[in-house]
Design an enzyme around this catalytic site. Structure first.
Site, mmCIF file in Angstrom:
data_model
loop_
_atom_site.group_PDB
_atom_site.id
_atom_site.type_symbol
_atom_site.label_atom_id
_atom_site.label_comp_id
_atom_site.label_asym_id
_atom_site.label_seq_id
_atom_site.Cartn_x
_atom_site.Cartn_y
_atom_site.Cartn_z
ATOM 1 C CB SER A 185 -4.187 -6.441 4.844
ATOM 2 O OG SER A 185 -3.802 -5.200 4.337
ATOM 3 N NE ARG A 237 -2.752 -7.705 -4.161
ATOM 4 C CZ ARG A 237 -3.497 -8.121 -3.159
ATOM 5 N NH1 ARG A 237 -2.982 -8.276 -1.981
ATOM 6 N NH2 ARG A 237 -4.776 -8.401 -3.359
ATOM 7 C CE LYS A 296 -13.476 -6.658 3.803
ATOM 8 N NZ LYS A 296 -12.351 -6.088 3.087
ATOM 9 C CG HIS A 303 -1.926 -1.009 1.357
ATOM 10 N ND1 HIS A 303 -2.072 -1.801 2.472
ATOM 11 C CD2 HIS A 303 -2.892 -1.405 0.492
ATOM 12 C CE1 HIS A 303 -3.083 -2.634 2.281
ATOM 13 N NE2 HIS A 303 -3.592 -2.426 1.093
HETATM 14 O O1 PNS Z 1 -8.907 -2.762 0.401
HETATM 15 P P1 PNS Z 1 -10.192 -3.296 -0.186
HETATM 16 O O2 PNS Z 1 -11.032 -3.955 0.891
HETATM 17 O O3 PNS Z 1 -9.951 -4.185 -1.372
HETATM 18 O O4 PNS Z 1 -11.001 -1.985 -0.704
HETATM 19 C C1 PNS Z 1 -12.281 -2.106 -1.300
HETATM 20 C C2 PNS Z 1 -12.961 -0.727 -1.412
HETATM 21 C C3 PNS Z 1 -12.949 -0.016 -0.083
HETATM 22 C C4 PNS Z 1 -12.225 0.118 -2.432
HETATM 23 C C5 PNS Z 1 -14.421 -0.963 -1.923
HETATM 24 O O5 PNS Z 1 -14.989 -2.018 -1.225
HETATM 25 C C6 PNS Z 1 -15.306 0.273 -1.753
HETATM 26 O O6 PNS Z 1 -15.064 1.302 -2.321
HETATM 27 N N1 PNS Z 1 -16.347 0.133 -0.915
HETATM 28 C C7 PNS Z 1 -17.268 1.197 -0.590
HETATM 29 C C8 PNS Z 1 -18.688 0.842 -1.013
HETATM 30 C C9 PNS Z 1 -18.869 1.105 -2.488
HETATM 31 O O7 PNS Z 1 -18.688 2.205 -2.980
HETATM 32 N N2 PNS Z 1 -19.267 0.055 -3.251
HETATM 33 C C10 PNS Z 1 -19.478 0.162 -4.670
HETATM 34 C C11 PNS Z 1 -18.242 -0.231 -5.449
HETATM 35 S S1 PNS Z 1 -17.947 -1.985 -5.311
#
Ligand code: PNS
Length: 161
Positions: free
Chosen positions: A129, A90, A41, A17
């Site tokens: 993570s 990645r 989560k 990150h």
């Molecule tokens: O680190 P991660 O868990 O892969 O990040 C995922 C993240 C936070 C980018 C994604 O889950 C997100 O933006 N969630 C907020 C809800 C949202 O906007 N959902 C619609 C797009 S899937």
């Protein structure tokens, strides 16, 4: 001024990150790293702890700010008047998940939020993570994966359990 958001769970921030943060901070005038406050989560670190870790790690990057958000990323981005989301890629296994998020965000925002992908540096290509947490929970050496102060915090969490 061009600005971008780097959203994620960051539970916790890894060197992968951090690599994306450093590189994105050179590409944009302003980068907001934002932790998703996802109540569903089961996280190791609270949102506040994750924000503090990111703030400590990025304290020498003047154009980076750290924040948190809940709800839809597109709503948060609209509030902040930011139109670019940054995500790290990645390996090919990330692609489908990332494509879905990026397309959903473009659809939901009616084209106002686009996504820029940075391929992670090779040394961090297999870092996650969840992998770091699993290694730490079994007493493995996570020093190549996270900053030293973060490794200490992770070990503390597992020793307390
Ligand atoms: O680190 P991660 O868990 O892969 O990040 C995922 C993240 C936070 C980018 C994604 O889950 C997100 O933006 N969630 C907020 C809800 C949202 O906007 N959902 C619609 C797009 S899937």
């Amino acid at each position: 001024m061009n600005a971008a958001i780097y959203p994620g769970s960051f539970d916790p921030m890894t060197l992968g990150h951090f690599d994306v943060i450093k590189r994105a901070s050179k590409m944009f005038d302003r980068l907001t790293v934002s932790v998703l406050d996802n109540k569903a989560k089961n996280a190791l670190f609270s949102v506040e702890e994750r924000v503090n870790i990111l703030r400590e790690a990025t304290k020498d990057l003047p154009n980076v700010t750290v924040d948190s958000f809940s709800g839809l990323l597109v709503d948060y981005a609209r509030e902040k008047d930011i139109h670019i989301s940054v995500r790290g890629l990645r390996a090919i296994t990330d692609f489908e998940y990332e494509l879905q998020i990026a397309q959903t965000n473009r659809l939901l925002s009616k084209g106002m939020l686009d996504t820029v992908f940075l391929t992670t540096s090779l040394e961090y290509a297999y870092l996650s993570s969840s992998g770091v947490k699993e290694m730490a929970s079994f007493g493995g050496d996570i020093s190549p994966c996270v900053p030293d102060f973060v490794a200490k915090l992770i070990y503390e969490k597992y020793n307390n359990k």
